[in-house]
Write an enzyme that holds these catalytic residues in place. Structure first.
Site, mmCIF file in Angstrom:
data_model
loop_
_atom_site.group_PDB
_atom_site.id
_atom_site.type_symbol
_atom_site.label_atom_id
_atom_site.label_comp_id
_atom_site.label_asym_id
_atom_site.label_seq_id
_atom_site.Cartn_x
_atom_site.Cartn_y
_atom_site.Cartn_z
ATOM 1 N N CYS A 1 59.492 41.306 5.364
ATOM 2 C CA CYS A 1 58.551 40.365 4.442
ATOM 3 C C CYS A 1 57.168 41.363 4.626
ATOM 4 O O CYS A 1 56.496 41.156 5.589
ATOM 5 C CB CYS A 1 58.468 38.907 5.672
ATOM 6 S SG CYS A 1 56.860 38.232 5.126
ATOM 7 N N CYS B 1 51.767 34.948 12.270
ATOM 8 C CA CYS B 1 53.369 35.194 12.445
ATOM 9 C C CYS B 1 53.130 37.244 13.188
ATOM 10 O O CYS B 1 52.566 38.006 12.707
ATOM 11 C CB CYS B 1 54.412 35.480 12.192
ATOM 12 S SG CYS B 1 53.931 33.548 11.997
ATOM 13 N N CYS C 1 65.002 35.545 -3.271
ATOM 14 C CA CYS C 1 63.511 35.562 -2.192
ATOM 15 C C CYS C 1 62.574 35.459 -2.637
ATOM 16 O O CYS C 1 62.348 36.689 -2.704
ATOM 17 C CB CYS C 1 64.067 36.255 -0.362
ATOM 18 S SG CYS C 1 62.665 36.052 0.103
ATOM 19 N N CYS D 1 49.035 35.650 3.370
ATOM 20 C CA CYS D 1 49.440 34.249 4.199
ATOM 21 C C CYS D 1 48.025 33.836 5.261
ATOM 22 O O CYS D 1 48.146 34.749 6.107
ATOM 23 C CB CYS D 1 50.640 34.291 5.037
ATOM 24 S SG CYS D 1 51.563 32.945 5.895
ATOM 25 N N GLU E 1 55.616 39.825 -3.334
ATOM 26 C CA GLU E 1 57.162 40.811 -3.623
ATOM 27 C C GLU E 1 58.884 39.255 -3.285
ATOM 28 O O GLU E 1 58.029 38.848 -3.003
ATOM 29 C CB GLU E 1 57.391 41.496 -2.645
ATOM 30 C CG GLU E 1 56.783 41.205 -1.273
ATOM 31 C CD GLU E 1 56.991 41.920 0.531
ATOM 32 O OE1 GLU E 1 56.457 43.349 -0.165
ATOM 33 O OE2 GLU E 1 57.048 41.493 1.155
ATOM 34 N N CYS F 1 55.491 39.855 11.729
ATOM 35 C CA CYS F 1 55.118 39.697 9.832
ATOM 36 C C CYS F 1 54.277 40.800 9.851
ATOM 37 O O CYS F 1 53.198 40.453 10.037
ATOM 38 C CB CYS F 1 55.356 38.135 9.941
ATOM 39 S SG CYS F 1 54.835 38.016 7.956
HETATM 40 S S1 SF4 Z 1 56.587 34.679 8.861
HETATM 41 FE FE1 SF4 Z 1 54.887 36.369 7.710
HETATM 42 S S2 SF4 Z 1 55.108 35.283 5.368
HETATM 43 FE FE2 SF4 Z 1 55.981 33.508 6.627
HETATM 44 S S3 SF4 Z 1 54.026 31.824 7.718
HETATM 45 FE FE3 SF4 Z 1 54.352 34.031 8.985
HETATM 46 S S4 SF4 Z 1 53.015 34.848 8.728
HETATM 47 FE FE4 SF4 Z 1 53.522 33.493 6.563
#
Ligand code: SF4
Length: 348
Positions: free
Chosen positions: A341, A120, A109, A116, A96, A123
């Site tokens: 995100c 995190c 963005c 990923c 996206e 996220c």
């Molecule tokens: S915020 Fe989400 S996309 Fe960004 S590094 Fe952490 S897990 Fe990966």
């Protein structure tokens, strides 16, 4: 005319390689320049679009190559003007990208990976395991798509780019750099690198590499806590890339580039909303001119992380300002369209 069994991705070719290819076909090397211009500056989606190339040559290209252009599969427009694209890649994976308009600028963005590899906790993307890195052209195409939307809906070109979509850009460093080369090249979009920010969760080795390579774009770090224990609890990779390592790498970056560092920071209720947290932040970033963006959190579905109250934000703002650190408070954009995100791709 023969059709190649495994057609090659033509945008993986440099201009020189395209020139050599045409020469090897008994054509003029200059044809390579023309095709290169169509592929990048004019962002052609098909060989058919290349109208100053003969029909025969277009057919020969069609037989030997593919243009793996992205497709905007689903576009959502928020009541605040934010546009979110779910982008389908040639292998049907989805990433996206978001267009964020303000009075004076339009920011894209963009994503750098499908899913990923980091985890995190706050996220949505972290719930999609990393499937693959994006190629330079897939990153470039996201930017072109948003530039087109900016011209169409806001009557102005795209002004800024942040690598803050899905993925950790420094884990796909080479392709991100190649994409930025194309975005900033006069043979691509001709944008100034000063308008591009690469936002990382903090990979010390790669920050040093960027410093050594004297890159011209800006650096932002998603910090969210300057206390190891807390940061590790919300960004588990911090156990490996500790704050001390990150800080050393950032000091090195600043020595080399003399460029201000931006920290992205969300204040969550009950996680990092005390005076101790903000004091640690001040200590962490005072070694160099810094800017802290306090970002309003766009909650993901299960609501484990909640935005802290206004008093906590004010405490942050006051303490940072008192210590000479520039601070901005960013409202969350596109709340009505899942613009956090990874949210849209999770639903696709
Ligand atoms: S915020 Fe989400 S996309 Fe960004 S590094 Fe952490 S897990 Fe990966």
């Amino acid at each position: 005319m023969e059709v190649a069994k495994n057609k090659r991705d033509i945008r993986a070719f440099t201009k020189d390689q395209l020139r050599s290819f045409f020469e090897s076909q008994g054509d003029k090397a200059f044809r390579g320049n023309q095709v290169y211009e169509w592929l990048w500056q004019k962002s052609a989606h098909t060989f058919e679009d290349m109208t100053n190339i003969s029909k025969e040559t277009r057919q020969m290209l069609e037989n030997n190559f593919v243009i793996n252009h992205i497709k905007v599969d689903q576009m959502q427009r928020s009541s605040d003007g934010t546009i979110k694209n779910a982008v389908r890649l040639h292998d049907d994976l989805i990433v996206e990208s978001v267009l964020i308009p303000t009075k004076t600028r339009t920011t894209a963005c963009v994503s750098s990976q499908v899913g990923c590899s980091l985890d995190c906790k706050f996220c949505a993307t972290s719930r999609l395991k990393r499937m693959r890195n994006l190629n330079p052209d897939e990153i470039y195409d996201q930017v072109v798509a948003i530039d087109n939307e900016s011209r169409l809906y806001f009557d102005r070109p795209l002004s800024n780019i942040v690598f803050m979509g899905m993925g950790e850009p420094l884990m796909n460093y080479n392709n991100v750099l190649k994409a930025i080369d194309k975005i900033t090249s006069p043979e691509g979009m001709g944008m100034s690198p000063k308008r591009i920010t690469v936002s990382t969760s903090g990979v010390p080795k790669m920050i040093r590499k960027m410093a050594d390579e004297e890159v011209k774009f800006k650096l932002a770090v998603s910090l969210h806590s300057a206390i190891d224990e807390i940061r590790t609890s919300i960004m588990p990779f911090n156990a490996t890339f500790t704050l001390a390592d990150l800080r050393e790498a950032l000091e090195y970056w600043f020595q080399k580039t003399k460029s201000r560092i931006t920290y992205e920071y969300v204040v969550w209720d009950g996680i990092n909303d005390t005076q101790k947290d903000v004091n640690a932040l001040v200590e962490f970033c005072r070694f160099a001119p810094s800017k802290v963006n306090l970002i309003e959190y766009n909650p993901i579905d299960d609501g484990e992380f909640r935005q802290a109250n206004n008093a906590a934000i004010e405490m942050y703002v006051n303490t940072l300002e008192r210590n000479g650190i520039t601070v901005t408070v960013r409202r969350s954009r596109g709340k009505d369209i899942d613009a956090a995100c990874g949210q849209l791709a999770n639903k696709s």
